[in-house]
Design an enzyme around this catalytic site. Structure first.
Site, PDB file in Angstrom:
ATOM      1  N   TYR A  53      -0.779  25.207  28.566  1.00  0.00           N
ATOM      2  CA  TYR A  53      -2.062  25.523  27.935  1.00  0.00           C
ATOM      3  C   TYR A  53      -3.075  24.384  28.097  1.00  0.00           C
ATOM      4  O   TYR A  53      -2.795  23.224  27.800  1.00  0.00           O
ATOM      5  CB  TYR A  53      -1.889  25.825  26.440  1.00  0.00           C
ATOM      6  CG  TYR A  53      -3.223  26.004  25.741  1.00  0.00           C
ATOM      7  CD1 TYR A  53      -3.967  27.160  25.952  1.00  0.00           C
ATOM      8  CD2 TYR A  53      -3.758  25.011  24.923  1.00  0.00           C
ATOM      9  CE1 TYR A  53      -5.205  27.335  25.363  1.00  0.00           C
ATOM     10  CE2 TYR A  53      -4.995  25.169  24.326  1.00  0.00           C
ATOM     11  CZ  TYR A  53      -5.721  26.330  24.543  1.00  0.00           C
ATOM     12  OH  TYR A  53      -6.942  26.490  23.975  1.00  0.00           O
ATOM     13  N   HIS A  83     -18.987  24.954  24.897  1.00  0.00           N
ATOM     14  CA  HIS A  83     -18.714  24.723  23.482  1.00  0.00           C
ATOM     15  C   HIS A  83     -19.825  23.924  22.782  1.00  0.00           C
ATOM     16  O   HIS A  83     -19.800  23.758  21.563  1.00  0.00           O
ATOM     17  CB  HIS A  83     -17.382  23.997  23.310  1.00  0.00           C
ATOM     18  CG  HIS A  83     -16.186  24.883  23.531  1.00  0.00           C
ATOM     19  ND1 HIS A  83     -15.945  25.529  24.709  1.00  0.00           N
ATOM     20  CD2 HIS A  83     -15.155  25.234  22.697  1.00  0.00           C
ATOM     21  CE1 HIS A  83     -14.833  26.239  24.618  1.00  0.00           C
ATOM     22  NE2 HIS A  83     -14.334  26.085  23.409  1.00  0.00           N
ATOM     23  N   ASN A 195     -11.082  18.737  21.169  1.00  0.00           N
ATOM     24  CA  ASN A 195     -10.145  19.098  20.098  1.00  0.00           C
ATOM     25  C   ASN A 195      -9.994  17.883  19.188  1.00  0.00           C
ATOM     26  O   ASN A 195      -9.780  16.769  19.664  1.00  0.00           O
ATOM     27  CB  ASN A 195      -8.782  19.458  20.684  1.00  0.00           C
ATOM     28  CG  ASN A 195      -8.568  20.960  20.794  1.00  0.00           C
ATOM     29  OD1 ASN A 195      -7.466  21.401  21.055  1.00  0.00           O
ATOM     30  ND2 ASN A 195      -9.612  21.749  20.615  1.00  0.00           N
ATOM     31  N   TYR A 279     -19.297  13.132 -26.279  1.00  0.00           N
ATOM     32  CA  TYR A 279     -18.303  13.013 -25.213  1.00  0.00           C
ATOM     33  C   TYR A 279     -18.812  12.231 -23.996  1.00  0.00           C
ATOM     34  O   TYR A 279     -18.049  11.526 -23.339  1.00  0.00           O
ATOM     35  CB  TYR A 279     -17.863  14.402 -24.738  1.00  0.00           C
ATOM     36  CG  TYR A 279     -16.987  15.163 -25.702  1.00  0.00           C
ATOM     37  CD1 TYR A 279     -16.632  14.629 -26.936  1.00  0.00           C
ATOM     38  CD2 TYR A 279     -16.514  16.420 -25.365  1.00  0.00           C
ATOM     39  CE1 TYR A 279     -15.829  15.340 -27.806  1.00  0.00           C
ATOM     40  CE2 TYR A 279     -15.701  17.143 -26.229  1.00  0.00           C
ATOM     41  CZ  TYR A 279     -15.365  16.595 -27.463  1.00  0.00           C
ATOM     42  OH  TYR A 279     -14.567  17.300 -28.316  1.00  0.00           O
ATOM     43  N   ARG A 282     -18.102   8.574 -25.068  1.00  0.00           N
ATOM     44  CA  ARG A 282     -16.750   8.088 -25.357  1.00  0.00           C
ATOM     45  C   ARG A 282     -15.689   8.605 -24.391  1.00  0.00           C
ATOM     46  O   ARG A 282     -14.586   8.078 -24.349  1.00  0.00           O
ATOM     47  CB  ARG A 282     -16.353   8.422 -26.798  1.00  0.00           C
ATOM     48  CG  ARG A 282     -16.256   9.879 -27.175  1.00  0.00           C
ATOM     49  CD  ARG A 282     -15.888   9.977 -28.653  1.00  0.00           C
ATOM     50  NE  ARG A 282     -16.191  11.262 -29.220  1.00  0.00           N
ATOM     51  CZ  ARG A 282     -15.283  12.125 -29.662  1.00  0.00           C
ATOM     52  NH1 ARG A 282     -13.998  11.835 -29.556  1.00  0.00           N
ATOM     53  NH2 ARG A 282     -15.647  13.259 -30.216  1.00  0.00           N
ATOM     54  N   PHE A 327      -5.162  19.867  15.140  1.00  0.00           N
ATOM     55  CA  PHE A 327      -6.626  19.894  15.071  1.00  0.00           C
ATOM     56  C   PHE A 327      -7.143  20.582  13.813  1.00  0.00           C
ATOM     57  O   PHE A 327      -8.344  20.573  13.542  1.00  0.00           O
ATOM     58  CB  PHE A 327      -7.183  20.645  16.288  1.00  0.00           C
ATOM     59  CG  PHE A 327      -6.537  21.993  16.485  1.00  0.00           C
ATOM     60  CD1 PHE A 327      -6.779  23.044  15.618  1.00  0.00           C
ATOM     61  CD2 PHE A 327      -5.653  22.196  17.536  1.00  0.00           C
ATOM     62  CE1 PHE A 327      -6.165  24.280  15.790  1.00  0.00           C
ATOM     63  CE2 PHE A 327      -5.045  23.434  17.723  1.00  0.00           C
ATOM     64  CZ  PHE A 327      -5.311  24.482  16.844  1.00  0.00           C
ATOM     65  N   GLU A 411      -7.979  32.161  16.899  1.00  0.00           N
ATOM     66  CA  GLU A 411      -8.193  31.170  15.841  1.00  0.00           C
ATOM     67  C   GLU A 411      -8.536  31.944  14.562  1.00  0.00           C
ATOM     68  O   GLU A 411      -9.692  32.047  14.159  1.00  0.00           O
ATOM     69  CB  GLU A 411      -9.289  30.199  16.264  1.00  0.00           C
ATOM     70  CG  GLU A 411      -8.875  29.420  17.507  1.00  0.00           C
ATOM     71  CD  GLU A 411     -10.016  28.703  18.227  1.00  0.00           C
ATOM     72  OE1 GLU A 411     -11.110  28.628  17.647  1.00  0.00           O
ATOM     73  OE2 GLU A 411      -9.797  28.232  19.352  1.00  0.00           O
TER      74      GLU A 411
END
Length: 499
Positions: A53, A83, A195, A279, A282, A327, A411
């Site tokens: 791959y 990309h 990646n 609050y 404190r 990744f 994905e």
């Protein structure tokens, strides 16, 4: 001193130091050997017939399409240019530099299979402040930060842009000016570059650096508000926190005790008739402490990530390249969302303390002005803190709880961690403004406790504030006062260490 890429352990402070030039980083013979050995494994796979791959196949849903050795370089180039689809404003230049530093450190560990000359080119960019322009939107945080990393490394192949001052210039012009040849990509190199989680990681690093100071500052602004309110120091006693020993709470309680050390103002009302404070006064150790716990968790995970290999596939031997999921940004994404809530809460409780200082109780005039009616005093800056607090609350929706499938379902679960990182830093930016306004209020409240004195650090910070902002006697334009307070916070001019 130098940092050894691929060999030593990065920390947040080391990354920042390398980025600002106060720490040199270098390749060693050991890391060079690891890189070159891994590269030989990739070259063997690329020339073989077995499908591996991303080395001799297409990407994502095209992983079943085998690529010939002659097409390898084109495959990797196409990966970068297809990309690089980010949109929106460009990220800060420092983030681009941090991304490159973290990527070099990962590549130098010898599991990614890129050539040494590619790593050396990225190091040249780092050392000569050649910082690529990277759009902030477009990553879903798995397969890592594909879009931003593609933009980050386009200049290697002569595409994309660099920052030059405040201008953006085509990469080819800058490469020519530096007499740098365009580097064609070889097998696996496009994947090795894009990646990874370096966009998410860079936002984690910058956020952690900022939050470390703001955690301390929140204690200081809280202590100054308590002094102005004539609140009690008893909720910070060691005995109380020893029996509920969360690390964050213990640390904050100790800091509060030191911030009140030798305060005449605190001792002047120790035996008053008031039983307890609200609050937001404190419960500072419990609330600020919980935020510290979240910060510590993100810090731990980010420092694991910055010393990890997060690309894909991972090269293990001459014949074995594992296509896994290193990744995937989920480990940081979830912690970033948690830390966003933690940072938001620091602003939430600070706004409540601002409100208390305006109520006109325990010797303070309403709206912190003796001339109320004709004058509005400090009525309106609390509107600003309220608006910022609500904006931060809206930014606390956890992107890591969402996932939209991409790549034709290959994905099918993504982290959205890039959005988590961006939101975290937006919240911190708003928090700086909220704490700046609380400090403005607290300094005004201290005026009404004179001639009492306070601890050395509070007196020092009071003087620092008064150098930039005068006591409010009559109404005036507060815009510049608020701006000056924000600059004091952004430039870390308010002291947070009492030693």
């Amino acid at each position: 001193m130098t940092f050894k890429y691929g060999i030593e352990q990065l920390t947040v402070s080391k990354v920042i130091a390398i980025a600002n030039g106060s720490l040199q980083a270098e390749l060693t013979s050991q890391s060079i050997a690891a890189v070159q050995a891994c590269r030989k494994k990739v070259e063997k796979m690329a020339s073989g017939t077995a499908a591996v791959y991303g080395i001799n196949t297409g990407f994502g849903p095209l992983c079943d399409v085998q690529i010939t050795p002659a097409e390898t370089s084109t495959l990797q180039k196409n990966l970068l240019i297809t990309h690089a689809v980010g949109v929106g404003k460009n990220i800060d230049k420092q983030l681009s530099k941090i991304m490159m530093i973290c990527k070099v450190h990962a590549l130098c560990q010898g599991y990614s299979g890129v050539r040494l000359e590619l790593i050396e080119r990225i190091i040249y960019f780092i050392e000569h402040d050649l910082l690529p322009a990277v759009p902030e939107q477009g990553s879903v945080g798995a397969s890592g930060d594909l879009a931003p990393l593609s933009h980050l490394f386009l200049p290697i192949i002569g595409e994309g842009e660099f920052w030059v001052g405040t201008e953006i210039v085509p990469a080819k012009e800058i490469l020519a000016a530096h007499q740098l040849a365009i580097l064609p990509l070889a097998a696996k190199e496009g994947l090795g570059l894009i990646n990874g989680t370096q966009f998410i990681l860079a936002h984690s690093i910058t956020g952690l650096q900022k939050m470390e100071y703001l955690l301390d500052l929140a204690d200081v602004s809280g202590a100054m508000s308590i002094e102005g309110y004539k609140g009690s120091s008893s909720p910070f006693r060691e005995e109380l926190h020893r029996i509920r020993p969360f690390k964050g709470s213990i640390k904050v309680a100790e800091r509060m005790r030191n911030l009140f050390k030798d305060s005449q103002n605190i001792t002047s009302h120790e035996n008053c008739e008031r039983v307890q404070d609200p609050y937001s006064m404190r419960c500072i150790p419990q609330v600020h402490g919980a935020s510290r716990n979240a910060y510590s968790h993100l810090l731990e995970l980010a420092e694991i990530e910055m010393n990890s290999v997060t690309d894909n596939p991972i090269i293990l031997s001459d014949t074995e390249a594992i296509s896994g999921g290193n990744f995937h940004g989920q480990p940081l994404a979830m912690a970033l969302d948690y830390c966003s809530i933690a940072a938001s809460e620091l602003g939430n409780i600070a706004d409540r303390r601002c409100y208390l200082l305006l109520e006109g109780k325990y010797g303070l005039p309403r709206l912190l002005t003796k001339s109320g009616g004709l004058n509005s005093g400090f009525m309106i800056p609390q509107y600003t803190t309220a608006a910022l607090v609500t904006e931060n609350k809206s930014l606390c929706f956890p992107p890591s709880a969402d996932s939209i499938p991409t790549s034709l379902g290959q994905e099918d679960h993504v982290s959205m961690g890039s959005i988590s990182g961006r939101q975290f830093n937006q919240i911190l930016g708003n928090l700086e403004k909220i704490l700046a306004i609380e400090l403005l209020y607290a300094a005004q409240a201290l005026e009404f406790r004179r001639p009492n004195t306070f601890s050395k650090i509070i007196e020092k910070n009071y003087s620092t504030i008064r150098e930039k902002v005068d006591k409010l006697e009559e109404d005036r334009l507060l815009k510049d006062d608020i701006k000056n307070m924000i600059l004091l916070v952004e430039n870390k001019k308010i002291s947070v260490k009492y030693n």
